[in-house]
Design an enzyme around this catalytic site. Sequence first.
Site, PDB file in Angstrom:
ATOM      1  CD  GLU A 316       5.953   9.524  -6.672  1.00 21.72           C
ATOM      2  OE1 GLU A 316       7.108   9.961  -6.597  1.00 21.72           O
ATOM      3  OE2 GLU A 316       4.943  10.250  -6.645  1.00 21.72           O
ATOM      4  CG  ASP A 449       3.029  17.693 -12.261  1.00 23.87           C
ATOM      5  OD1 ASP A 449       2.823  16.570 -12.749  1.00 23.87           O
ATOM      6  OD2 ASP A 449       3.342  17.857 -11.060  1.00 23.87           O
TER       7      ASP A 449
HETATM    8  C1  DMJ Z   1       8.530  15.283  -6.741  1.00 17.88           C
HETATM    9  O1  DMJ Z   1       8.456  13.941  -6.461  1.00 17.88           O
HETATM   10  C2  DMJ Z   1       8.680  15.534  -8.199  1.00 17.88           C
HETATM   11  O2  DMJ Z   1       9.157  16.808  -8.398  1.00 17.88           O
HETATM   12  C3  DMJ Z   1       7.409  15.374  -8.946  1.00 17.88           C
HETATM   13  O3  DMJ Z   1       7.510  15.652 -10.305  1.00 17.88           O
HETATM   14  C4  DMJ Z   1       6.376  16.280  -8.358  1.00 17.88           C
HETATM   15  N1  DMJ Z   1       6.235  16.100  -6.962  1.00 17.88           N
HETATM   16  C5  DMJ Z   1       7.374  15.975  -6.121  1.00 17.88           C
HETATM   17  C6  DMJ Z   1       7.809  17.239  -5.468  1.00 17.88           C
HETATM   18  O4  DMJ Z   1       6.861  18.135  -5.182  1.00 17.88           O
END
Ligand code: DMJ
Length: 686
Positions: A316, A449
Amino acid sequence: MYPPSRKDFISLTLSDPHSHAYNNGKHRRQSCWRKWKQLSRLQRSLILFLLALLLILGLLSYPSITEQWRGLSDREDWLELNDPELKAAPPGVKPVLGPAAGDAPAPAAGPHLEPAVVPDAVVAPIGPNVPILPKPPIKKKTFPNRRGPPNLQRDGNVSDTVGGEKQEQEAVQEEEGEEEGKEKKIVSWRGAMIEADQATEPPPSANEKEAAAPSAPVNPADTVPLEVSTGPADRLEAVRDAFRHAWKGYKDHAWGHDELKPISKSFSEWFGLGLTLIDSLDTMWIMGLKEEFAEARRWVEKELSFDKNVDVNLFETTIRILGGLLSCYHLSGDQLFLEKAKDLGSRLMPAFKTPSKIPFSDVNIGKGTAHPPRWTSDSTLAEVTSIQLEFRELSRLTQEPQYQEVVNEVMKMVHTLPGKHDGLVPMFINTNSGQFTHKGVFTLGARADSYYEYLLKQWIQGGKTEDDLLEDYLQAIEGVKKHLVRKTGPNMLTFIGELSHNRFNAKMDHLVCFLPGTLALGAHNGLPGDHMDLAVQLMETCHQMYVQMETGLSPEIAHFSLQSSDGRDVVVKPADRHNLLRPETVESLFYMYRFTKDTKYRDWGWDILQNFNKYTKIPDGGYTSINNVRDPVNPGPRDKMESFFLGETLKYLYLLFSDDMKLLSLDKYIFNTEAHPLPIWPSPPK
Ligand code: DMJ
């Protein structure tokens, strides 16, 4: 590794199996008393303890019952505050509320800090142009870190919950106030609620069937009344207004803190690094909000320090802060941002000091120590494979190879690791052994993802020369097509499900809506045309995830009906009805519009923006996550504005509506997974 289960126990006999049956009440009472006295002190204490526990549990469950009732009365309040005639409006039809008052640019007054005060009720000003949100839900419990432990899946479909993890899961459920969600185990991860039961093709419940009307894909105009369509310039200005409004809330109540709590007019800390401010910087630059940018830059210069005894999440912090700083450096040319990026990058490096070189999830950037989460020595796959764009760029800019070396090593390991399924990867990897764990579960949603996203984007970043990345990406998309793509029964919507130990689950996180954009980007860069076909179909499905909801906003997770007799395509479980202002769909709309110029993608984005304004905008400033996208009367504001709403959602909407195709051309920039643009390298990596 889990601790061995405890074997010690206390045996307690509550009745004598050989005793006679009593038919006299008094006799029975006396006998009970005698038996009570025969019990040892320990046994008596234990019974008393159990009774006390039952009493406490009973008392605790009381508020959730009253809250249900309170929810109903909130609904009434909302109606009374507006127009009595509205009470007669059919469900799903909500009055059109224009843009909120107070959209003016942020006041000149300097930022200030305010203590967290949660009012009993939020009384919104009444007026034709001001959306009235219902009272915030009353929180029974607060959590220091909602991005809790991952949902570990072993031996099939049900997640194991061990010790604190289980408590935290339960508490998260309580916090959400989603009583129906208790029927399954869910945990919070990167803000997502994740369902433990991964492998079913659930038929809709009786209620859901009843509610489901056989339908063609829904036209937004049928569900949510929208304003008359406007031209691109108006739309651009509307996004800028939305940003200013969000920023005003942040500036007034959360300046320099991580996230705004717009209803209680306070803030929450995650890392204590001004997360929203840094995530928003490049958006302000792109939108031309010069004053706001200059003021935020001053904070970075004067206040931002990474010399802090604080544990941060490697992923993050990399995507939001390191990515944000690097992007700002490129856009503005201001050396300050590169200096800060270097400082942060070097402080994140201890995460890679593990036996396997697979990084730990958490780093103390002040102490230079790193560790896995409390409950496991695993790292999440998406987290360790979605920091590469930023670390590689840091090496290129600083000419210091160590950043790129550590992240390239991770990709090399994953490239050759056994346990993939036609290019699909499990969700966890162990920091000691370097092997995949919890194998057999494959998803394009939470925890996996951005692995897929970064395969393609690293390949593009490096000038399309790193063949292993391309090979892994192409193989993965083939795996997706083979195992995860299905069509709904009612209207043949294409969606991406999940695979758990060879069983298909027709469940798709909103997070998966990044995929149409990524597939389109691949096709634009010369990858097979059928990737674009799939992108077009999935984009339609993500759109339907919005328009089939009464608020016109997508739920966090959708389930899809596989039988044509099922009625509705999209089914939402009660625990999945929240919306966190996520960006993935508008992100994909941006890519789809840039590559096809089909204006329907802009219209879809415009509808989403309007619905954010209707259901999530807080009059005084800021936007909030909501609990229930199926209830336009009481969407249930959650009192939290995620930093990615400013960093990603509004930025992609702005770029979607901009006619300037040279603004961050996709032939010159790649966007990291937090929407921070980084340049495509002029020459291949060494
Ligand atoms: C964001 O922090 C980033 O896009 C991450 O890859 C997935 N989740 C959140 C947004 O939904």
